[in-house]
Design an enzyme around this catalytic site. Structure first.
Site, PDB file in Angstrom:
ATOM      1  N   ARG A   1     -12.289  -3.763  10.918  1.00  0.00           N
ATOM      2  CA  ARG A   1     -13.689  -4.447  10.731  1.00  0.00           C
ATOM      3  C   ARG A   1     -14.514  -2.201  10.757  1.00  0.00           C
ATOM      4  NH1 ARG A   1     -15.101  -7.138  15.613  1.00  0.00           N
ATOM      5  NH2 ARG A   1     -16.076  -5.021  16.419  1.00  0.00           N
TER       6      ARG A   1
ATOM      7  N   GLY B   1      -0.151   7.719  10.233  1.00  0.00           N
ATOM      8  CA  GLY B   1      -0.729   7.473  10.566  1.00  0.00           C
ATOM      9  C   GLY B   1      -2.356   6.791   9.974  1.00  0.00           C
TER      10      GLY B   1
ATOM     11  N   TYR C   1       2.443  -5.278  17.230  1.00  0.00           N
ATOM     12  CA  TYR C   1       2.728  -3.924  16.232  1.00  0.00           C
ATOM     13  C   TYR C   1       3.553  -3.242  16.823  1.00  0.00           C
ATOM     14  CZ  TYR C   1       1.808  -1.174  12.127  1.00  0.00           C
ATOM     15  OH  TYR C   1       1.733  -0.209  11.073  1.00  0.00           O
TER      16      TYR C   1
ATOM     17  N   GLY D   1       1.012  -1.324  -0.324  1.00  0.00           N
ATOM     18  CA  GLY D   1      -0.408  -0.192   0.371  1.00  0.00           C
ATOM     19  C   GLY D   1       0.815   1.509  -0.174  1.00  0.00           C
TER      20      GLY D   1
ATOM     21  N   ALA E   1       8.950  -2.457   4.636  1.00  0.00           N
ATOM     22  CA  ALA E   1       7.686  -3.586   4.684  1.00  0.00           C
ATOM     23  C   ALA E   1       6.908  -3.457   6.215  1.00  0.00           C
ATOM     24  CB  ALA E   1       8.853  -4.696   3.780  1.00  0.00           C
TER      25      ALA E   1
ATOM     26  N   THR F   1       0.536  -6.653   9.848  1.00  0.00           N
ATOM     27  CA  THR F   1      -0.213  -6.619  11.730  1.00  0.00           C
ATOM     28  C   THR F   1      -0.611  -8.130  11.638  1.00  0.00           C
ATOM     29  OG1 THR F   1      -1.975  -6.057   9.716  1.00  0.00           O
ATOM     30  CG2 THR F   1      -0.991  -4.230  11.230  1.00  0.00           C
TER      31      THR F   1
HETATM   32  N1  CAA Z   1     -10.235   0.642  23.436  1.00  0.00           N
HETATM   33  C1  CAA Z   1     -10.605  -0.152  24.971  1.00  0.00           C
HETATM   34  N2  CAA Z   1     -11.810  -0.610  24.507  1.00  0.00           N
HETATM   35  C2  CAA Z   1     -11.592  -1.388  23.365  1.00  0.00           C
HETATM   36  C3  CAA Z   1     -10.836  -0.894  22.288  1.00  0.00           C
HETATM   37  C4  CAA Z   1     -10.648   0.240  22.686  1.00  0.00           C
HETATM   38  N3  CAA Z   1      -9.545   1.532  21.809  1.00  0.00           N
HETATM   39  N4  CAA Z   1     -11.454  -1.336  20.840  1.00  0.00           N
HETATM   40  C5  CAA Z   1     -11.898  -2.459  21.747  1.00  0.00           C
HETATM   41  N5  CAA Z   1     -12.574  -2.369  22.838  1.00  0.00           N
HETATM   42  C6  CAA Z   1     -13.195  -3.078  23.721  1.00  0.00           C
HETATM   43  C7  CAA Z   1     -14.347  -3.427  22.416  1.00  0.00           C
HETATM   44  O1  CAA Z   1     -15.285  -2.484  23.389  1.00  0.00           O
HETATM   45  C8  CAA Z   1     -14.805  -4.690  23.018  1.00  0.00           C
HETATM   46  O2  CAA Z   1     -15.695  -4.532  25.134  1.00  0.00           O
HETATM   47  P1  CAA Z   1     -16.626  -5.822  25.069  1.00  0.00           P
HETATM   48  O3  CAA Z   1     -16.368  -6.944  25.601  1.00  0.00           O
HETATM   49  O4  CAA Z   1     -17.459  -5.128  26.425  1.00  0.00           O
HETATM   50  O5  CAA Z   1     -18.212  -5.385  24.406  1.00  0.00           O
HETATM   51  C9  CAA Z   1     -13.708  -5.683  23.561  1.00  0.00           C
HETATM   52  O6  CAA Z   1     -13.421  -4.553  23.474  1.00  0.00           O
HETATM   53  C10 CAA Z   1     -13.525  -6.507  22.569  1.00  0.00           C
HETATM   54  O7  CAA Z   1     -13.359  -5.542  21.531  1.00  0.00           O
HETATM   55  P2  CAA Z   1     -14.020  -6.165  20.153  1.00  0.00           P
HETATM   56  O8  CAA Z   1     -14.967  -6.683  19.562  1.00  0.00           O
HETATM   57  O9  CAA Z   1     -13.108  -5.891  19.249  1.00  0.00           O
HETATM   58  O10 CAA Z   1     -12.786  -7.652  19.856  1.00  0.00           O
HETATM   59  P3  CAA Z   1     -12.701  -8.907  19.021  1.00  0.00           P
HETATM   60  O11 CAA Z   1     -11.776  -9.932  19.813  1.00  0.00           O
HETATM   61  O12 CAA Z   1     -13.178  -9.344  18.347  1.00  0.00           O
HETATM   62  O13 CAA Z   1     -11.235  -7.704  18.162  1.00  0.00           O
HETATM   63  C11 CAA Z   1      -9.081  -7.120  17.871  1.00  0.00           C
HETATM   64  C12 CAA Z   1     -10.051  -7.062  18.764  1.00  0.00           C
HETATM   65  C13 CAA Z   1      -8.910  -7.460  16.810  1.00  0.00           C
HETATM   66  C14 CAA Z   1      -7.545  -5.889  18.384  1.00  0.00           C
HETATM   67  C15 CAA Z   1      -9.555  -5.469  16.805  1.00  0.00           C
HETATM   68  O14 CAA Z   1     -10.173  -4.694  18.138  1.00  0.00           O
HETATM   69  C16 CAA Z   1      -8.910  -4.535  16.180  1.00  0.00           C
HETATM   70  O15 CAA Z   1      -9.235  -5.202  15.259  1.00  0.00           O
HETATM   71  N6  CAA Z   1      -8.847  -2.795  16.548  1.00  0.00           N
HETATM   72  C17 CAA Z   1      -8.500  -2.706  16.204  1.00  0.00           C
HETATM   73  C18 CAA Z   1      -7.124  -2.401  15.728  1.00  0.00           C
HETATM   74  C19 CAA Z   1      -6.031  -1.414  15.457  1.00  0.00           C
HETATM   75  O16 CAA Z   1      -6.610  -0.679  15.227  1.00  0.00           O
HETATM   76  N7  CAA Z   1      -5.159  -1.735  13.869  1.00  0.00           N
HETATM   77  C20 CAA Z   1      -4.752  -1.043  13.556  1.00  0.00           C
HETATM   78  C21 CAA Z   1      -4.228  -2.227  12.240  1.00  0.00           C
HETATM   79  S1  CAA Z   1      -3.831  -0.738  10.737  1.00  0.00           S
HETATM   80  C22 CAA Z   1      -2.414  -0.721  10.975  1.00  0.00           C
HETATM   81  O17 CAA Z   1      -1.916  -0.795  11.988  1.00  0.00           O
HETATM   82  C23 CAA Z   1      -1.665   0.909  10.078  1.00  0.00           C
HETATM   83  C24 CAA Z   1      -0.957   1.668  11.002  1.00  0.00           C
HETATM   84  O18 CAA Z   1       0.163   1.869  11.394  1.00  0.00           O
HETATM   85  C25 CAA Z   1      -1.923   2.804  12.137  1.00  0.00           C
END
Ligand code: CAA
Length: 244
Positions: free
Chosen positions: A194, A183, A152, A13, A88, A91
């Site tokens: 998601r 960012g 990460y 990307g 490179a 995640t």
């Molecule tokens: N802060 C606090 N609580 C959080 C939260 C956050 N940021 N995100 C989720 N939660 C909570 C949820 O509300 C949920 O609470 P309940 O159990 O009370 O409902 C609990 O944590 C579980 O959340 P999920 O349903 O999301 O859990 P999951 O196991 O299905 O998924 C995860 C976990 C895979 C980490 C998912 O939350 C996710 O994908 N998060 C995003 C992570 C992210 O930002 N990745 C960046 C990728 S892009 C990248 O990395 C490029 C870059 O450099 C920027």
């Protein structure tokens, strides 16, 4: 003489945007990729309107130290690399309590440990020539941490410590070392988050939009064209999502 840049993960990307920007500026780009087939590479060149005369491919698995050493030794025998962009990255998101050791190892290996094998031979060659620009791609999440990214964020923060140290070692040798911390940018990596989570993230970005690839590329070019006074710095390009 034409300058050259080596970009790891160059067909990904952010990598693709970097290759295009540097080639448009007149650089020759050496692009590493994980043994992608010729059909993929031909399509990638065509889609991005890149000519084979401006791009060379380096098929290598960054985690295979022997392969990296061999490929780079051969390349550095015949070419001088002016700019290295360690871009490179992968995640494997999971909350820490559920994370398995493969998710931990794969992200630390690719995003952090591979910096050793790529950067050392190229930095040595740059020092020999008395000129080089090393740009390491970290992330906003290496600065602020991120729920679901202990692996990460650890690797991306590690990149910053590595860069600050190497910057000190190479500062008198004509080689600068800087970091770009993007960012959330519209790449396949971010597209795979998601939808409800991504919408929430976008709501927290002051610009209300994802980072533009062209803004990252412009920042990399700016660093590449700067003098030695710009070294050891981490430049955030994140739409104001996290200011440090
Ligand atoms: N802060 C606090 N609580 C959080 C939260 C956050 N940021 N995100 C989720 N939660 C909570 C949820 O509300 C949920 O609470 P309940 O159990 O009370 O409902 C609990 O944590 C579980 O959340 P999920 O349903 O999301 O859990 P999951 O196991 O299905 O998924 C995860 C976990 C895979 C980490 C998912 O939350 C996710 O994908 N998060 C995003 C992570 C992210 O930002 N990745 C960046 C990728 S892009 C990248 O990395 C490029 C870059 O450099 C920027």
């Amino acid at each position: 003489m034409m300058k050259s840049v080596l970009i790891t993960g160059g067909t990904g990307g952010i990598g693709t945007a970097l290759v295009k920007a540097f080639v448009n500026k007149g650089y020759h780009a050496h692009v590493t990729h994980t043994h992608k087939g010729s059909e993929f590479l031909d399509n990638w060149l065509a889609e991005n309107q890149l000519g084979e005369d401006h791009v060379s491919f380096l098929p290598l698995n960054l985690n295979n130290r022997e392969e990296v050493a061999q490929q780079l030794a051969a390349l550095l025998e015949s070419s001088k690399i002016d700019v290295l962009i360690n871009n490179a990255g992968i995640t494997a998101d999971s909350t820490f309590l559920k994370m398995d050791v493969e998710q931990w190892d794969s992200v630390i290996d690719t995003n952090l440990k591979a910096l050793f094998s790529i950067t050392q031979p190229i930095a040595r060659s740059m020092v020999k020539h008395g000129y080089g620009r090393i740009i390491n791609v970290s992330s906003i999440n290496g600065l602020k941490g991120q729920f679901g990214q202990c692996n990460y964020a650890a690797a991306k923060a590690g990149i910053i410590g590595f860069s600050k140290s190497l910057a000190q070692e190479l500062a008198t040798k004509g080689v600068s070392v800087n970091v770009i911390a993007p960012g959330y940018t519209m790449t396949p990596m971010v597209e795979s988050i998601r939808e409800d989570i991504l919408d929430k993230i976008k709501g927290n970005i002051p610009t209300k939009e994802l980072v533009l690839l062209e803004d990252l590329a412009k920042t990399a070019l700016m660093i590449a064209e700067s003098g030695m006074s710009l070294t050891g710095e981490t430049i955030s390009v994140n739409g104001g999502q996290y200011m440090n």
